[in-house]
Scaffold this motif. Sequence first.
Motif, mmCIF file in Angstrom:
data_model
loop_
_atom_site.group_PDB
_atom_site.id
_atom_site.type_symbol
_atom_site.label_atom_id
_atom_site.label_comp_id
_atom_site.label_asym_id
_atom_site.label_seq_id
_atom_site.Cartn_x
_atom_site.Cartn_y
_atom_site.Cartn_z
ATOM 1 N N THR B 207 61.455 43.839 38.598
ATOM 2 C CA THR B 207 61.224 42.508 38.731
ATOM 3 C C THR B 207 62.208 41.959 39.517
ATOM 4 N N ASP B 208 61.873 40.816 40.179
ATOM 5 C CA ASP B 208 62.849 40.058 41.283
ATOM 6 C C ASP B 208 64.002 39.681 40.181
ATOM 7 N N ARG B 209 64.023 39.603 38.983
ATOM 8 C CA ARG B 209 65.228 39.112 38.178
ATOM 9 C C ARG B 209 66.139 40.112 38.067
ATOM 10 N N HIS B 210 65.520 41.530 37.567
ATOM 11 C CA HIS B 210 66.164 42.566 37.356
ATOM 12 C C HIS B 210 66.747 42.964 38.883
ATOM 13 N N LEU B 215 71.656 44.009 42.062
ATOM 14 C CA LEU B 215 72.538 44.266 43.304
ATOM 15 C C LEU B 215 73.415 42.879 43.360
ATOM 16 N N LEU B 216 73.388 41.944 42.596
ATOM 17 C CA LEU B 216 74.437 41.025 42.950
ATOM 18 C C LEU B 216 75.540 41.002 41.935
ATOM 19 N N LEU B 217 75.272 41.363 40.751
ATOM 20 C CA LEU B 217 75.921 40.952 39.323
ATOM 21 C C LEU B 217 76.327 42.263 38.784
ATOM 22 N N ASP B 218 75.587 43.302 38.848
ATOM 23 C CA ASP B 218 75.939 44.511 38.070
ATOM 24 C C ASP B 218 77.398 44.766 37.987
ATOM 25 N N ARG B 219 78.025 45.023 36.841
ATOM 26 C CA ARG B 219 79.475 45.431 36.889
ATOM 27 C C ARG B 219 80.046 46.574 37.249
ATOM 28 N N LEU B 220 78.664 47.605 36.998
ATOM 29 C CA LEU B 220 79.263 49.151 36.903
ATOM 30 C C LEU B 220 78.806 49.798 38.332
ATOM 31 N N PHE B 221 77.594 49.169 39.052
ATOM 32 C CA PHE B 221 77.140 49.708 40.363
ATOM 33 C C PHE B 221 78.242 49.432 41.313
ATOM 34 N N GLU B 265 79.340 35.222 39.041
ATOM 35 C CA GLU B 265 79.605 35.502 37.827
ATOM 36 C C GLU B 265 78.929 34.522 36.912
ATOM 37 N N PHE B 266 79.484 33.264 37.200
ATOM 38 C CA PHE B 266 79.115 32.303 36.014
ATOM 39 C C PHE B 266 77.814 31.430 36.418
ATOM 40 N N ARG B 267 77.118 31.981 37.363
ATOM 41 C CA ARG B 267 75.694 31.390 37.440
ATOM 42 C C ARG B 267 74.685 32.239 36.860
ATOM 43 N N GLY B 268 73.758 31.776 36.334
ATOM 44 C CA GLY B 268 72.570 32.439 35.769
ATOM 45 C C GLY B 268 71.851 33.218 36.883
ATOM 46 N N VAL B 269 71.167 34.356 36.511
ATOM 47 C CA VAL B 269 70.312 34.793 37.447
ATOM 48 C C VAL B 269 69.186 33.846 38.217
ATOM 49 N N LEU B 273 68.658 33.365 41.864
ATOM 50 C CA LEU B 273 67.368 33.619 42.558
ATOM 51 C C LEU B 273 66.627 32.266 43.181
ATOM 52 N N SER B 274 66.937 31.207 42.530
ATOM 53 C CA SER B 274 66.092 29.895 42.991
ATOM 54 C C SER B 274 66.734 29.421 44.361
ATOM 55 N N ASN B 275 68.073 30.094 44.595
ATOM 56 C CA ASN B 275 68.885 29.378 45.819
ATOM 57 C C ASN B 275 69.409 30.634 46.562
ATOM 58 N N LEU B 276 68.827 31.824 46.477
ATOM 59 C CA LEU B 276 69.413 32.959 46.975
ATOM 60 C C LEU B 276 70.056 32.982 48.466
ATOM 61 N N SER B 277 69.228 32.312 49.354
ATOM 62 C CA SER B 277 69.759 32.214 50.838
ATOM 63 C C SER B 277 71.204 31.683 50.970
ATOM 64 N N SER B 278 71.328 30.256 50.178
ATOM 65 C CA SER B 278 72.573 29.907 50.104
ATOM 66 C C SER B 278 73.836 30.567 49.560
ATOM 67 N N VAL B 279 73.214 31.281 48.420
ATOM 68 C CA VAL B 279 74.269 32.019 47.671
ATOM 69 C C VAL B 279 74.725 33.208 48.505
ATOM 70 N N LEU B 280 73.850 33.974 49.405
ATOM 71 C CA LEU B 280 74.243 35.069 49.950
ATOM 72 C C LEU B 280 74.897 34.435 51.228
ATOM 73 N N SER B 281 74.702 33.254 51.683
ATOM 74 C CA SER B 281 75.635 33.003 52.873
ATOM 75 C C SER B 281 76.864 32.574 52.530
ATOM 76 N N THR B 282 77.135 31.911 51.186
ATOM 77 C CA THR B 282 78.474 31.784 50.852
ATOM 78 C C THR B 282 79.263 32.996 50.748
ATOM 79 N N VAL B 283 78.701 34.102 50.117
ATOM 80 C CA VAL B 283 79.323 35.390 50.004
ATOM 81 C C VAL B 283 79.849 35.879 51.430
ATOM 82 N N GLU B 284 78.976 35.745 52.281
ATOM 83 C CA GLU B 284 79.200 36.396 53.765
ATOM 84 C C GLU B 284 80.441 35.418 54.337
ATOM 85 N N ARG B 285 80.192 33.996 54.180
ATOM 86 C CA ARG B 285 81.291 33.182 54.626
ATOM 87 C C ARG B 285 82.799 33.481 53.752
ATOM 88 N N ALA B 286 82.781 33.693 52.705
ATOM 89 C CA ALA B 286 83.763 34.027 51.785
ATOM 90 C C ALA B 286 84.771 35.309 52.536
#
Lengths: 526, 310, 282
Positions: B207-210, B215-221, B265-269, B273-286
């Motif tokens: 599912t989208d959620r999973h 890919l974003l949050l798994d601690r072990l992968f 880490e401290f945002r819910g999935v 997901l509702s804001n994926l694009s901006s989350v991703l660009s934040t990571v890239e910028r960081a």
Amino acid sequence: MADLFEDYRLGPGWDEMFAEPAVPRPSYETLYATLQALSSADLGLRSEVLQRAFLDQGITFALKGVERPFPLDIVPRVITAAEWAHVEAGVAQRIQALEMFLADVYGPATVLSDGIVPRRVVVTSAHFHREAAGINPANGVRIHVAGVDLIRDEQGAFRVLEDNVRTPSGVSYVIENRRAISHVLPEVLASTRIRPVDSYPAQLLAALRAAAPAGVSDPTVVVLTPGVHNSAYFEHTLLAREMGVELVEGRDLLCAANEVSMRTTAGEKRVDVIYRRIDDDFLDPVHFRADSMIGVAGLLNAARCGKVTIANAVGNGVADDKLLYTYVPDLIRYYLAQEPILPNVTAYRLEDNPDVLEYALGRMDSLVFKPVDGSGGAGIVIGSRASEEVLEKLRARITVDPRGWIAQEEVALSMVPTLIGNRLRGRHVDLRPFAVNDGVAVKVLPGGLTRVALPEGELVVNSSQGGGSKDTWVLAEATDPSEPSPQHPRGAAIPQPRKPDPGPGTGEVVAQQQQQQQQTVGEAPC
Amino acid sequence: MLSRIAESLYWIGRYAERAEGTARILDVHVHGMLQDPWVDQEEACRSLLKVMGVTTDATQVSTLQVVSLLGLEQASPSSVVGALAAARENARGARETISTEMWECLNATWLGLPAARIRIEQQGMHAFFGWVRERCSLLNGLTEATMSRDDGWLFLMLGRSIERADMTARLLSTHADAGGSIQSWLSLLRSCGAWETFLRTYRGALTDRHAAEFLLLDRLFPRSAFAALSAAESCLDELEQATGPRAGVATDAHRIIGRARTDLEFRGVDELLSNLSSVLSTVERACSRANTAITGRYFRATAAVTWAVA
Amino acid sequence: MNQGWRMRITHRTWFQYDGKAATSYNEARMSPRSEGRQSVLDARVEIQPAAWLYKYEDYWGSVVTAFDLQEAHESLTVVASALVETMPSAPVTPDGPSWNDLENEDRWHEYLLPTPRTALDEELTALALEIKGAHDGPQAAALAACELVQSEVEYQPGSTGVQTDAVHAWRQRSGVCQDISHLVVGLLRGMGTPAKYVSGYMHPHPDGPVGEDVAGQSHAWVEWWSGTGWTGYDPTNGAPIQPRHVAVGRGREYGDVPPLKGVYSGPPSANQGVEVRITRLR
């Protein structure tokens, strides 16, 4: 199968493998026997493996901007223990004399006032760096590393062709050639006692540490390279790696108030000894070329002040000038009161007097002419091979500038069988042994770089002229106490090695382990 | 360790990871084009180029062009071939620091690039991308096996981790751009080599959620954005261990990466997901800001000086 | 009566950069040494911004003050000051050893070789040989060469720069003390007489008033070997060395004894200047 040696011809020049056709000299018997048993296809295959290994490891030099491997011929060259003892003593003697000469010309200059070497020879040398006067190296050593080019003449006698006491290169090939050949000719190596060459980096490091400024008990040594584009870059990395020291570029170093340090991720770290592979002219923009971007500003005064040691010392070029070469036998007599062990190739100083010049110009076709400031085989004219036109041009140049040239008798260099296509053929070789001076003794690495001229009859064997190299084997004395074989001391009990642990399902031991596991599980928690 | 060498090691880490990541992305892209007859090729190609930060003036973009731009363009350090060459060039300047085996691996890879092109012609793209993955894995294995865990190792790992976080963010952007179908999650997970692990973790429920969580949050992968950022953080922490401060962290780079990590880490999935694009660009910028901070902190003044005569 | 002078010399050099210079490495050759006809009571070099100084004696015997600046700076000032007592030199006469005494003189070979600023062209080489042929010995020929250059080349400040060579100055028939000295040195070597270039200072007035602070200048003159010893001479003034001369360095040419040389990283210097002040104290 004898096809490898099919149509093998002896000469011109001393053949190092054969005294007469198909009869190898004793030192070459094992090698000859092995080669004879190989077909040309076998040898060709091994040779290919050899070249491939060099390319993968990046053992290359840059020629005209292109990285290429330095071709390693598969047939090694063998030197007997007795021959080597002679070479070793001769090279050490020569370096000692040149050391004393350098200390003298950059100091009291008695050799000049005593008239052994005319002052004009020194003051007209392009490598006499007056900036180096007054720099007194900590342990008196200026030639930490030297490479002396030798050839064997028609009678098989070793003669000195030229000295290299600035930044001689090529020792990495000595080390790598041995590694590579031991992979492709293991059977010959196993049945021959050859003196090892891999101790060189440790020897060099010891000599560099011994040269540290006074009062530094645990000196930091670095290798200073012009950068990845230098033709000998591979060698710089090899030496730094095997000595376990940093390989730095000029931009990594900083000189402030005569102290040299390197820029590290944890701030600046003091440097005590610099094994530099940058030419004098580019070393310090304050004293030499101000446009140098690979040097370190202020380095020379740091050395003058005794805060850092530059190895080899600045200004050594005055001792390996080709004109000075003709005076080296006199220097050996003057400083050491000894006769030279290794003779020079007969040479003529064209500027000495008009008679010599006239004599030399009269028989240009039997002499070799060398520019005194040239290195790497550049500018050499071999009279017997040159066209009339070239000789005429040369005559004009020499007449204008006799100081710029020396003439040497042409010597037919000795020959060693070399794989050409799918046959072995005699090719001319020279030898560059490497010597390290730690201030106590001059140690000569047993082996050295044998360069081979690959085109038939070619006499110029320089790598920048498209030559190749050979592994050089110095045979050990039947009983050589200096190099004990790595055996365990008698009587020491060596524990019986255990078998490696097996995986699950392979028998008895496993059952035991399972039992143990069960036991563990079965224990009550406390 | 020498600043210049540290910089080289950092970039070996980045370039090798980039080559591998880009090869994985391209492989999935090419595969997707072949598998799905209804996909708008032009649109998908443009989107991929945009996500990878490559601009082109071509009016029509084909898969072949994408592969040539992102895979084979020698002059660009963003392409697979260019990144491998750049990694080798950096290794060349740090040869005495890395092990002989690592150098030989990078050098042999570089020497093998011309032959790899022939492989594409004969065996297709997939074989080429497979070869790149294999060479990068070999390098990673040799690094693991032969490098001391000293500062050099930390810089190499730091480079690799930052590049990995960046790559994963870009990879997820391709998904967001493509409209976020389940099919594209599938190929995304495949391209990370994460498909089997994912299936095991979520027992086959795609599912989208999973997928986003994995890919974003798994601690072990290790390729999840969170894991990559955490790895970078621990490298930065160890680098300053000797002189670590009593309060907070020692360097700007650490601050930037740490914030990006906690932001995930401290945002819910659902929020992510509702804001994926901006989350991703934040990571890239960081990642890009961390790169600047690391360069300023550890690699300063490694450029040659031009002298003027007074 | 004591004919000697005592002088205080202050030599100030400054650079103003077009922005900030990052680092800078320099060597000053501005300190006179005690020798035959001068004794140095005090000599010092001061730098602004402050720098750590390192002194050594170079191959030519000059006292060198080396320093480097690691902090960004917008200007650099070097002030060399010296307190020196001088004596007049012996009169220079055309008599002396013959040409034969110069032959096979390997000892001074370095001072016979042409250098970038003292090399002669064909015309000047011919001139040197002509002067040589017209005189019995090196001493007379040297004086003739000085006289010739002084009469032919006009002393004209600003007509040349520090890089100007002898041939250029000869062709334009004008130059400063540096060019005139290079020309004479070149001609002397051309006739086989070993010759040195001398740099130093000179009080502008032959009978300088005591106690007056005047604008002086860096100066240059020559010395030649005539077979038995070195003779100093000031070809710009056509006179022997006087108490108003203070020698600082000797070499083959200007390039061996530059007062200040160095390298720096940063913007070009927008403004630079030199000022020499001399006070005769006695």
